[in-house]
Design a protein around this motif. Sequence first.
Motif, PDB file in Angstrom:
ATOM      1  N   VAL A   1      -1.564 -21.892   0.308  1.00 23.18           N
ATOM      2  CA  VAL A   1      -2.807 -21.130   0.108  1.00 23.18           C
ATOM      3  C   VAL A   1      -3.392 -20.628   1.431  1.00 23.18           C
ATOM      4  O   VAL A   1      -4.285 -19.784   1.436  1.00 23.18           O
ATOM      5  N   LYS A   2      -2.885 -21.134   2.539  1.00 23.05           N
ATOM      6  CA  LYS A   2      -3.373 -20.676   3.849  1.00 23.05           C
ATOM      7  C   LYS A   2      -2.768 -19.330   4.235  1.00 23.05           C
ATOM      8  O   LYS A   2      -3.160 -18.736   5.230  1.00 23.05           O
ATOM      9  N   ILE A   3      -1.791 -18.885   3.440  1.00 22.56           N
ATOM     10  CA  ILE A   3      -1.038 -17.680   3.789  1.00 22.56           C
ATOM     11  C   ILE A   3      -1.373 -16.562   2.815  1.00 22.56           C
ATOM     12  O   ILE A   3      -1.530 -16.796   1.615  1.00 22.56           O
ATOM     13  N   ASP A   4      -1.485 -15.350   3.331  1.00 21.78           N
ATOM     14  CA  ASP A   4      -1.672 -14.188   2.461  1.00 21.78           C
ATOM     15  C   ASP A   4      -0.529 -14.181   1.453  1.00 21.78           C
ATOM     16  O   ASP A   4       0.644 -14.156   1.838  1.00 21.78           O
ATOM     17  N   PRO A   5      -0.842 -14.213   0.144  1.00 20.01           N
ATOM     18  CA  PRO A   5       0.227 -14.300  -0.870  1.00 20.01           C
ATOM     19  C   PRO A   5       1.307 -13.229  -0.724  1.00 20.01           C
ATOM     20  O   PRO A   5       2.463 -13.465  -1.043  1.00 20.01           O
ATOM     21  N   LYS A   6       0.925 -12.036  -0.216  1.00 20.53           N
ATOM     22  CA  LYS A   6       1.910 -10.944  -0.077  1.00 20.53           C
ATOM     23  C   LYS A   6       2.997 -11.288   0.941  1.00 20.53           C
ATOM     24  O   LYS A   6       4.068 -10.697   0.932  1.00 20.53           O
ATOM     25  N   SER A   7       2.690 -12.227   1.847  1.00 17.85           N
ATOM     26  CA  SER A   7       3.653 -12.586   2.893  1.00 17.85           C
ATOM     27  C   SER A   7       4.650 -13.640   2.441  1.00 17.85           C
ATOM     28  O   SER A   7       5.545 -14.013   3.192  1.00 17.85           O
ATOM     29  N   ILE A   8       4.485 -14.138   1.210  1.00 18.40           N
ATOM     30  CA  ILE A   8       5.420 -15.143   0.688  1.00 18.40           C
ATOM     31  C   ILE A   8       6.471 -14.404  -0.117  1.00 18.40           C
ATOM     32  O   ILE A   8       6.262 -14.048  -1.264  1.00 18.40           O
TER      33      ILE A   8
ATOM     34  N   VAL B   1      -2.734 -17.462  -7.493  1.00 16.24           N
ATOM     35  CA  VAL B   1      -3.096 -18.599  -6.625  1.00 16.24           C
ATOM     36  C   VAL B   1      -4.294 -19.337  -7.217  1.00 16.24           C
ATOM     37  O   VAL B   1      -4.317 -20.566  -7.292  1.00 16.24           O
ATOM     38  N   GLU B   2      -5.292 -18.563  -7.665  1.00 15.22           N
ATOM     39  CA  GLU B   2      -6.476 -19.167  -8.285  1.00 15.22           C
ATOM     40  C   GLU B   2      -6.082 -20.013  -9.498  1.00 15.22           C
ATOM     41  O   GLU B   2      -6.534 -21.149  -9.660  1.00 15.22           O
ATOM     42  N   SER B   3      -5.201 -19.468 -10.320  1.00 14.18           N
ATOM     43  CA  SER B   3      -4.751 -20.179 -11.520  1.00 14.18           C
ATOM     44  C   SER B   3      -4.030 -21.471 -11.148  1.00 14.18           C
ATOM     45  O   SER B   3      -4.269 -22.528 -11.745  1.00 14.18           O
ATOM     46  N   ALA B   4      -3.141 -21.407 -10.151  1.00 21.63           N
ATOM     47  CA  ALA B   4      -2.368 -22.590  -9.742  1.00 21.63           C
ATOM     48  C   ALA B   4      -3.280 -23.676  -9.171  1.00 21.63           C
ATOM     49  O   ALA B   4      -3.157 -24.858  -9.511  1.00 21.63           O
ATOM     50  N   VAL B   5      -4.206 -23.272  -8.311  1.00 14.72           N
ATOM     51  CA  VAL B   5      -5.120 -24.242  -7.686  1.00 14.72           C
ATOM     52  C   VAL B   5      -5.953 -24.957  -8.751  1.00 14.72           C
ATOM     53  O   VAL B   5      -6.102 -26.181  -8.734  1.00 14.72           O
ATOM     54  N   ASN B   6      -6.476 -24.198  -9.704  1.00 15.67           N
ATOM     55  CA  ASN B   6      -7.325 -24.803 -10.735  1.00 15.67           C
ATOM     56  C   ASN B   6      -6.512 -25.605 -11.744  1.00 15.67           C
ATOM     57  O   ASN B   6      -7.020 -26.562 -12.337  1.00 15.67           O
ATOM     58  N   HIS B   7      -5.246 -25.239 -11.942  1.00 16.26           N
ATOM     59  CA  HIS B   7      -4.369 -26.014 -12.819  1.00 16.26           C
ATOM     60  C   HIS B   7      -4.140 -27.413 -12.247  1.00 16.26           C
ATOM     61  O   HIS B   7      -4.158 -28.410 -12.976  1.00 16.26           O
ATOM     62  N   VAL B   8      -3.964 -27.486 -10.943  1.00 14.23           N
ATOM     63  CA  VAL B   8      -3.687 -28.766 -10.283  1.00 14.23           C
ATOM     64  C   VAL B   8      -4.977 -29.542 -10.031  1.00 14.23           C
ATOM     65  O   VAL B   8      -5.033 -30.761 -10.176  1.00 14.23           O
ATOM     66  N   GLY B   9      -6.044 -28.823  -9.656  1.00 16.84           N
ATOM     67  CA  GLY B   9      -7.284 -29.488  -9.258  1.00 16.84           C
ATOM     68  C   GLY B   9      -7.282 -29.746  -7.761  1.00 16.84           C
ATOM     69  O   GLY B   9      -6.235 -29.720  -7.108  1.00 16.84           O
ATOM     70  N   VAL B  10      -8.462 -29.989  -7.212  1.00 17.82           N
ATOM     71  CA  VAL B  10      -8.614 -30.108  -5.763  1.00 17.82           C
ATOM     72  C   VAL B  10      -9.386 -31.378  -5.424  1.00 17.82           C
ATOM     73  O   VAL B  10     -10.447 -31.634  -6.016  1.00 17.82           O
TER      74      VAL B  10
ATOM     75  N   SER C   1      -8.809 -28.292   2.301  1.00 23.46           N
ATOM     76  CA  SER C   1      -9.191 -27.361   3.361  1.00 23.46           C
ATOM     77  C   SER C   1     -10.066 -26.250   2.783  1.00 23.46           C
ATOM     78  O   SER C   1     -10.087 -26.039   1.561  1.00 23.46           O
ATOM     79  N   PRO C   2     -10.789 -25.519   3.633  1.00 26.34           N
ATOM     80  CA  PRO C   2     -11.569 -24.381   3.127  1.00 26.34           C
ATOM     81  C   PRO C   2     -10.675 -23.370   2.389  1.00 26.34           C
ATOM     82  O   PRO C   2     -11.107 -22.778   1.398  1.00 26.34           O
ATOM     83  N   SER C   3      -9.433 -23.196   2.864  1.00 28.65           N
ATOM     84  CA  SER C   3      -8.513 -22.254   2.216  1.00 28.65           C
ATOM     85  C   SER C   3      -8.268 -22.643   0.768  1.00 28.65           C
ATOM     86  O   SER C   3      -8.282 -21.805  -0.130  1.00 28.65           O
ATOM     87  N   LEU C   4      -8.049 -23.932   0.541  1.00 27.41           N
ATOM     88  CA  LEU C   4      -7.773 -24.422  -0.814  1.00 27.41           C
ATOM     89  C   LEU C   4      -9.035 -24.345  -1.681  1.00 27.41           C
ATOM     90  O   LEU C   4      -8.994 -23.880  -2.818  1.00 27.41           O
ATOM     91  N   LEU C   5     -10.148 -24.761  -1.116  1.00 23.08           N
ATOM     92  CA  LEU C   5     -11.413 -24.761  -1.868  1.00 23.08           C
ATOM     93  C   LEU C   5     -11.835 -23.349  -2.277  1.00 23.08           C
ATOM     94  O   LEU C   5     -12.453 -23.159  -3.319  1.00 23.08           O
ATOM     95  N   SER C   6     -11.494 -22.366  -1.459  1.00 27.91           N
ATOM     96  CA  SER C   6     -11.946 -20.999  -1.742  1.00 27.91           C
ATOM     97  C   SER C   6     -11.288 -20.403  -2.986  1.00 27.91           C
ATOM     98  O   SER C   6     -11.740 -19.374  -3.489  1.00 27.91           O
ATOM     99  N   TYR C   7     -10.229 -21.056  -3.477  1.00 30.51           N
ATOM    100  CA  TYR C   7      -9.578 -20.575  -4.704  1.00 30.51           C
ATOM    101  C   TYR C   7     -10.061 -21.313  -5.949  1.00 30.51           C
ATOM    102  O   TYR C   7      -9.634 -21.002  -7.055  1.00 30.51           O
ATOM    103  N   VAL C   8     -10.939 -22.289  -5.773  1.00 28.22           N
ATOM    104  CA  VAL C   8     -11.500 -22.983  -6.945  1.00 28.22           C
ATOM    105  C   VAL C   8     -12.414 -22.016  -7.687  1.00 28.22           C
ATOM    106  O   VAL C   8     -13.140 -21.220  -7.075  1.00 28.22           O
ATOM    107  N   ALA C   9     -12.376 -22.054  -9.003  1.00 28.03           N
ATOM    108  CA  ALA C   9     -13.163 -21.134  -9.832  1.00 28.03           C
ATOM    109  C   ALA C   9     -14.619 -21.091  -9.383  1.00 28.03           C
ATOM    110  O   ALA C   9     -15.268 -22.131  -9.245  1.00 28.03           O
ATOM    111  N   GLY C  10     -15.116 -19.883  -9.114  1.00 32.58           N
ATOM    112  CA  GLY C  10     -16.519 -19.692  -8.762  1.00 32.58           C
ATOM    113  C   GLY C  10     -16.843 -19.882  -7.291  1.00 32.58           C
ATOM    114  O   GLY C  10     -17.949 -19.552  -6.847  1.00 32.58           O
ATOM    115  N   VAL C  11     -15.901 -20.423  -6.496  1.00 27.42           N
ATOM    116  CA  VAL C  11     -16.166 -20.717  -5.080  1.00 27.42           C
ATOM    117  C   VAL C  11     -15.645 -19.577  -4.211  1.00 27.42           C
ATOM    118  O   VAL C  11     -14.517 -19.130  -4.379  1.00 27.42           O
TER     119      VAL C  11
END
Length: 739
Positions: free
Chosen positions: A466-473, A495-504, A510-520
């Motif tokens: 999640v720290k990487i621009d998805p287009k670069s993967i 990315v948002e869907s995957a992060v919320n599926h797993v939970g944080v 990290s801020p990178s991971l938290l920024s993909y949580v729904a509403g954040v």
Amino acid sequence: MSDIEAAVALNEEQLHREEQERIVKQIAKELQLTLKQVRTTVDLLDEGNTIPFIARYRKEMTGELDENRLRDIEDRTSYLRSLEVRKREVLRIIEEQGKLTEELRGSIVKAVKLQEVEDLYRPYRQKRKTRASVAKEKGLEPLSAWIWSQPKQGDLMAKAAEYMDEEKGVHSAEEAIQGAMDILAENIADDASIRAWVRRYTMDHGMLTSEARDADAESVYENYYSYRELAKKMPPHRILAINRGERESILKVGLDVPADSVHQYMMKQIIQGPSAVSEVLKAVIEDAYKRLIAPSIEREVRGELTEKGENQAISIFAGNLRSLLLQPPVKGRNVLGVDPAYRTGCKLAVVDDTGKLLEVAVTYPTPPNNKKREAAAKFTELIHKYEIQLIVIGNGTASRETEQFVAEVIAEAGRPELAYLIVNEAGASVYSASKLAQEEFPDLDVAERSAASIARRVQDPLAELVKIDPKSIGVGQYQHDVSQKHLEESLKAVVESAVNHVGVDVNTASPSLLSYVAGVNGTIAKNIVKFREEHGRFLSRKQLQKVPRLGAKTYEQAVGFMRISDGENTLDRTPIHPESYAVVSRLLKELGVGLDKVGTKELAELLAQQSAEELAAKLEVGIPTLRDILDSLQRPGRDPREELPLPIFRTDVLKLEDLLPGMELQGTVRNVIDFGAFVDIGIKNDGLVHISQLSGGYVKHPMDVVSVGDNVTVWVLNVDLKKGRVGLTMKPPKELANG
């Protein structure tokens, strides 16, 4: 507010409701959903709810629609609302011209595609100077109307002579006829029903053709140097390949359409029978099609084909990215990450089982330095010093030479638990040079940061990627040839869907991971980390309400996806939303157990015996919500990724020369594309399993059979030593023998 203003406001509100209802009905019809499902979803989205939140915590309201269906509704709502705005604009312009009939208004209002609206608007649009507009300025519209009336008798030349006018620039009857024909050709080209038919016919019967600009030039497009295929049957990857060849000026591309059939249709629509102007009208029809209709329809059809290709490419990238993000974490191991290179050497980074960086180093085991002995000594030192159990090698430049070297080191190490793994390092260099990486590892150079990222990718792929621009993967096809805005939006949603599926875990994320949580958003994510640093670990989800800028709506959307593993309330480590904690209390009271039993085998067995339907009625809660609660209480703190098989760990390396047809191998799927899947079997280049070799039965698309990260059994079909290619099959030898 005056009575007039109130009446206008009321009228606008009524129009808005009619538009909304039209949109809801259209989406329900397209997606084969109930009106209630669509209406409720649109209302929830308009209230600011996120898709992960709606999918997880509003199942009763939507009839358990999943994220994909919800996104379909969101996309179609956005499109159809934009369409309504355009309709209003078109109606206004035509009305101002005094040309809006009730029939035309009805056609525009009923249109469900932007193209239909633009076709209907075409005759009324302000045009730049055309042959028809010049003819109109010369006063030739009445002559065109006379021809269009198709008189049974009359002398066209004599009629045309009446419009000769030296001052207006009409010097002969022939010029007058030509001007009238130009007016008629443009009128025909602007006819919405004719354009719609020609567009459909072109898509159904047009042959996309390509040829080489230089037939002797070598290129990757040689398959398309003399190529024809029915446009509507072209697979997306071929459309994008031909587009790229055209863009690079290697191919000339066109659309070959049977013009005679188009002429016959148009004549049947326009020519009413024998008349004094039949031959002229035939010429007008041919000119209208060749000069005005065909070129613009070809552009539209090619655009539609390109959109089809882009949508598929983006869909593949998104599917592969999701699989990559949800790879199971390799926990409990100290890892040695290796960023391989030739001249600048292999950068090494040791991280402990929590991902903490312990040491960095550089060695030169590959050409041109070939300092294998010194490199082996350094590797061995780090392996013993930190009790390394896994060596992770990036798959970039010099990776296979480094792999060969690592296999030799492992053989000499005398540690049976030691293995190595090749990981996709796409995006590692982008991350390493980013501001985020500089903040995370201020004392390391770019390559050392890359080695640390590679090591962490196996420990928690999601948290690192999640720290990487998805287009670069790079896990797709033709991702640079598609709409970058559309690609970015689609990948962000994945990315948002995957992060919320797993939970944080809110205490380690990290801020990178938290920024993909729904509403954040990014600001709130940084505020959460800052609050954690200033006040210590979060002990309860309620504390999140004290984080600056994290308001009530954000809390509602995000809190269910945030976990606190050792908090004051054991429910805070589950995906159960705090709004349902009261339901859990009633449930446990009904079962006669306390909250302290959550996570025990005793409670898990008790919950497994319950009927969700009966309990839901007793507890006055929706069945889908209760099912989720029962599942969460049986497995609190569960990481859904851990149910997937771990990647294949290797201790030795294969060479291309080692392979023989029929040989059975274990491999990892690295990329899935339209025509097959690339599988890492431990040699320099990934082998290709063509779509025809994925299964004994019919396969519509490779993604129906395999996903990125899957461990698969394959058999060698063929080996091309010259090109370094390997053909693989997933059909067992018995199936191969039977065809």
